[in-house]
Each structure stands twice: as C-alpha cells, then as structure tokens.
Design a protein around this motif. Structure first.
Motif, PDB file in Angstrom:
ATOM      1  N   ASN A  84      31.084  61.482  31.286  1.00  0.00           N
ATOM      2  CA  ASN A  84      32.523  61.259  32.044  1.00  0.00           C
ATOM      3  C   ASN A  84      33.212  60.747  30.737  1.00  0.00           C
ATOM      4  O   ASN A  84      32.991  59.914  30.003  1.00  0.00           O
ATOM      5  CB  ASN A  84      32.367  60.232  33.062  1.00  0.00           C
ATOM      6  CG  ASN A  84      31.656  60.907  34.216  1.00  0.00           C
ATOM      7  OD1 ASN A  84      31.781  61.734  35.053  1.00  0.00           O
ATOM      8  ND2 ASN A  84      30.296  60.374  34.496  1.00  0.00           N
ATOM      9  N   ALA A  85      34.529  61.098  31.045  1.00  0.00           N
ATOM     10  CA  ALA A  85      35.418  60.556  29.989  1.00  0.00           C
ATOM     11  C   ALA A  85      36.705  60.108  30.918  1.00  0.00           C
ATOM     12  O   ALA A  85      37.225  60.897  31.720  1.00  0.00           O
ATOM     13  CB  ALA A  85      35.974  61.824  29.077  1.00  0.00           C
ATOM     14  N   ALA A  86      37.373  59.061  30.705  1.00  0.00           N
ATOM     15  CA  ALA A  86      38.457  58.522  31.532  1.00  0.00           C
ATOM     16  C   ALA A  86      39.908  59.317  31.183  1.00  0.00           C
ATOM     17  O   ALA A  86      40.665  59.309  32.182  1.00  0.00           O
ATOM     18  CB  ALA A  86      38.455  56.987  31.181  1.00  0.00           C
ATOM     19  N   ASP A  87      39.815  59.684  29.852  1.00  0.00           N
ATOM     20  CA  ASP A  87      41.144  60.228  29.479  1.00  0.00           C
ATOM     21  C   ASP A  87      41.020  61.147  28.214  1.00  0.00           C
ATOM     22  O   ASP A  87      39.833  61.224  27.671  1.00  0.00           O
ATOM     23  CB  ASP A  87      42.055  59.159  29.306  1.00  0.00           C
ATOM     24  CG  ASP A  87      41.749  58.170  28.299  1.00  0.00           C
ATOM     25  OD1 ASP A  87      40.753  58.420  27.436  1.00  0.00           O
ATOM     26  OD2 ASP A  87      42.229  56.754  28.363  1.00  0.00           O
ATOM     27  N   MET A  88      42.188  61.731  27.752  1.00  0.00           N
ATOM     28  CA  MET A  88      42.133  62.412  26.558  1.00  0.00           C
ATOM     29  C   MET A  88      41.594  61.917  25.309  1.00  0.00           C
ATOM     30  O   MET A  88      40.997  62.499  24.403  1.00  0.00           O
ATOM     31  CB  MET A  88      43.345  63.324  26.227  1.00  0.00           C
ATOM     32  CG  MET A  88      43.732  64.348  27.112  1.00  0.00           C
ATOM     33  SD  MET A  88      42.394  65.747  27.000  1.00  0.00           S
ATOM     34  CE  MET A  88      42.739  66.133  25.297  1.00  0.00           C
ATOM     35  N   ALA A  89      42.008  60.559  25.177  1.00  0.00           N
ATOM     36  CA  ALA A  89      41.472  59.683  24.028  1.00  0.00           C
ATOM     37  C   ALA A  89      39.852  59.667  24.080  1.00  0.00           C
ATOM     38  O   ALA A  89      39.487  59.957  22.879  1.00  0.00           O
ATOM     39  CB  ALA A  89      42.176  58.346  24.056  1.00  0.00           C
ATOM     40  N   GLU A  90      39.401  59.588  24.986  1.00  0.00           N
ATOM     41  CA  GLU A  90      37.842  59.511  25.130  1.00  0.00           C
ATOM     42  C   GLU A  90      37.347  61.022  24.888  1.00  0.00           C
ATOM     43  O   GLU A  90      36.186  61.061  24.294  1.00  0.00           O
ATOM     44  CB  GLU A  90      37.295  59.180  26.482  1.00  0.00           C
ATOM     45  CG  GLU A  90      35.859  58.730  26.505  1.00  0.00           C
ATOM     46  CD  GLU A  90      35.180  57.847  27.632  1.00  0.00           C
ATOM     47  OE1 GLU A  90      34.220  57.641  27.700  1.00  0.00           O
ATOM     48  OE2 GLU A  90      36.342  57.698  28.559  1.00  0.00           O
ATOM     49  N   VAL A  91      38.038  62.030  25.412  1.00  0.00           N
ATOM     50  CA  VAL A  91      37.579  63.461  25.000  1.00  0.00           C
ATOM     51  C   VAL A  91      37.511  63.491  23.613  1.00  0.00           C
ATOM     52  O   VAL A  91      36.560  64.061  23.137  1.00  0.00           O
ATOM     53  CB  VAL A  91      38.430  64.394  25.842  1.00  0.00           C
ATOM     54  CG1 VAL A  91      38.463  65.664  25.017  1.00  0.00           C
ATOM     55  CG2 VAL A  91      38.543  64.331  27.132  1.00  0.00           C
ATOM     56  N   LYS A  92      38.519  63.185  22.733  1.00  0.00           N
ATOM     57  CA  LYS A  92      38.540  63.410  21.433  1.00  0.00           C
ATOM     58  C   LYS A  92      37.530  62.613  20.800  1.00  0.00           C
ATOM     59  O   LYS A  92      36.762  62.975  19.736  1.00  0.00           O
ATOM     60  CB  LYS A  92      40.121  62.889  20.721  1.00  0.00           C
ATOM     61  CG  LYS A  92      41.126  63.813  21.422  1.00  0.00           C
ATOM     62  CD  LYS A  92      42.522  63.323  20.663  1.00  0.00           C
ATOM     63  CE  LYS A  92      43.413  64.137  21.158  1.00  0.00           C
ATOM     64  NZ  LYS A  92      44.868  63.588  20.790  1.00  0.00           N
ATOM     65  N   GLN A  93      37.272  61.529  21.290  1.00  0.00           N
ATOM     66  CA  GLN A  93      36.278  60.474  20.644  1.00  0.00           C
ATOM     67  C   GLN A  93      34.931  61.358  20.903  1.00  0.00           C
ATOM     68  O   GLN A  93      33.878  61.355  19.902  1.00  0.00           O
ATOM     69  CB  GLN A  93      35.995  59.076  21.148  1.00  0.00           C
ATOM     70  CG  GLN A  93      35.187  58.342  20.832  1.00  0.00           C
ATOM     71  CD  GLN A  93      34.985  57.003  21.734  1.00  0.00           C
ATOM     72  OE1 GLN A  93      35.776  56.771  22.668  1.00  0.00           O
ATOM     73  NE2 GLN A  93      33.770  56.058  21.469  1.00  0.00           N
TER      74      GLN A  93
END
Length: 318
Positions: A292-301
């Motif tokens: 799971n990813a909380a937001d786009m920042a975590e998506v990029k990470q």
C-alpha cells in the motif's frame, strides 16, 4: 510448525469455526478458504462453519461468497486464516476475537501470529496445502470442495507456469479434477474480463514508464478508472500486462483507491520483491507481492526501490 493431525484435533474440539482470508482476495485466498469450509461442513454438519471477509470478492464471487458474521459468533470459536502472511492483511478484523487461532499459509512466515500454524513457503498455493490437509485427514473432497481449491491453485501458479509448480502440484490437481469439476469453466472464469477491463489493460501500456534497468510502472488513477467504468478491485486484471513486454524485468501497477491511497502490485521475472513490499504494509511471494502507498510521494519511493533492486539483479546476472 504444527502437524496436520494436530490441526485436525483442534478442529474437532470446537463447535464453531470461522475461516478468514486476506483482503483484496485472489483465487487462492478465496479458494483455500472455501475449500476448507465446504469440506468441514460436510464432515461436521452439526458445527457452525462460517467464511468471514469484507465482501470484496469482486469478479471472483463465482469462487465463494462471505457469510454474515457478528462478534458474538466468535465467542468460544476456532478461527482459521488461509493464504494470509501477516495480520495487517487479514480481512475482517474480528479474527482475534475467537478462542484459538490457526494459520495455514504458503507465504514466508515473517509474522507468526497464530497459536498453531502450518506454513510451507515452498508450496505454490495455500489451496494446495488445504488439499493436502483434506486428503491426509480423509476429509470429504467432492466437486463442491475441489472446485475452489483447483481455482486457487490455477490462480497462484499462473496456470502452472510459476517455478513453485511441482510434480506434486500436478498430482493434487489430478485428484481434484477426478471429482468431475469443470476445469474449462474455471479457466474461463479466471481469464475472462469485461470490455471495460480490456480497455483498461490496453491503457496500462499507454501509461507505463520503463526505466533503463528494466523496472517499469503504471499508475491508474480514480479518474481513469471512472472514465472506463472500472472500480479498483476490477483493475487487478491489469497486473500481469507489463510482463508481456520482453524488456520489462520487474514492475509496479499502482491503483488509486477512492480515499486517495494506492494499492500497489509488485511483479517480477527475477528480482526478489516481497521484501520491498514488506516495507510498505504488504508482503507476498518472491516474484508476486502486494503493498500500500499513502500518497504519490510513497509511490515514487516504491518505484525507486524497485529500480535499485532491478539494477542489482542485472549486475548479479551479467
């Protein structure tokens, strides 16, 4: 690890048995849960045996549907989870309200959360383990039981293409097939998609970005899903699409949920990715995991981490 005999004796002790599987279920989650529940119902008709989840079967409702379960049902009950490696992924959080908890799984046992467990991470599917259990304990395996178990094995072996598939797997499915199940119908049910889903599969190729390492990703936003008339659960049909491209070695498909967070799908042709998924509230197999990813920042990470693992894999295989 407990033995099949020990698990069976524990099952005999309880008048109520509630079976759980993981959230966002795949054929193996539903198949292992349903196969075990149906066999136990036939063996122990006086027991109350329920399948618990979050009514998120989606396109897989043909495998099984959940029973209405209340907190009161857990009073003095035995709870069994199938195909669920960690507590964060157990569907229906009432699972810990029972009297005793058993875990049957084929994911790496990174979180040994149950009081009794049978975990074989070399098995290609939890449904195969359940089938082995039923045959070992001489429990009923008729068409109704075999149907979801076969579906689960087909789903988690990628139609018998993944490396965990063994001679034993084929021996098990031969027994299941001998009950008279319609294997053509199961294959069709697993592979069929709606016209809207087919359009979404095509759009994944349009949105996909490929790093020089061979790592790739695609982001499916709520806007895209709404445009095509597909919900987040139905979007799971896109997960395998990037793997059809020869130069793609590992990939993420990010599916935005209604709350703005993302369901993250990891797939790989070589690089081990389940350790990456574990960093982001997920887990799974070496070559197929979810997170799971909380937001786009975590998506990029997440994608940056996938690129690094893919680069390392390439270096090790030059």
């Amino acid at each position: 690890m407990s033995t099949f005999d020990e698990i069976y004796k524990k099952i005999e002790e309880y008048p109520t048995i509630i079976l759980h599987r993981h959230t966002s279920p795949d054929p193996d989650a539903l198949g292992s849960q349903a196969g075990l529940a149906r066999s136990l119902k036939k063996k122990f008709p006086a027991k109350k045996i329920l399948c618990a989840g979050e009514n998120d079967e989606g396109d897989l409702v043909w495998i099984n549907h959940m029973d209405p379960v209340t907190k009161a049902d857990y009073q003095g009950a035995l709870v069994i989870t199938t195909d669920t490696g960690n507590t964060a992924r157990i569907a229906n959080k009432l699972y810990d309200c029972g009297d005793f908890l058993i875990k049957i799984d084929h994911h790496p046992d990174v979180e040994p959360y149950a009081e009794m467990s049978y975990v074989d991470d070399a098995a290609p599917a939890a449904s195969q383990i359940v089938a082995d259990f039923l045959y070992a304990e001489n429990l009923p395996v008729d068409k109704a039981v075999a149907y979801p178990l076969y579906a689960g094995i087909v789903g988690d072996t990628g139609r018998f293409m993944y490396p965990e598939t063994t001679e034993h797997t084929f021996n098990v499915v031969a027994k299941l097939t001998a009950t008279g199940i319609n294997i053509t119908e199961i294959a069709r049910n697993i592979s069929d998609v709606t016209f809207e889903q087919a359009k979404l599969q095509a759009s994944v190729m349009e949105y996909m970005q490929v790093d020089p390492s061979g790592a790739a990703y695609a982001i499916l936003t709520q806007k895209t899903l709404h445009k095509l008339g597909v919900n987040s659960e139905q979007a799971s049909c896109t997960v395998s699409s990037p793997g059809r491209i020869k130069d793609v070695i590992a990939w993420n498909v990010f599916v935005e949920k209604e709350d703005g967070t993302f369901r993250v799908h990891y797939r790989s042709k070589g690089p081990v990715i389940n350790e990456l998924a574990a960093k982001h509230d997920g887990g799974g197999h070496a070559l197929a995991s979810g997170a799971n990813a909380a937001d786009m920042a975590e998506v990029k990470q997440i994608f940056a981490e996938l690129v690094e693992v893919t680069k390392k894999y390439n270096e090790d295989h030059e």
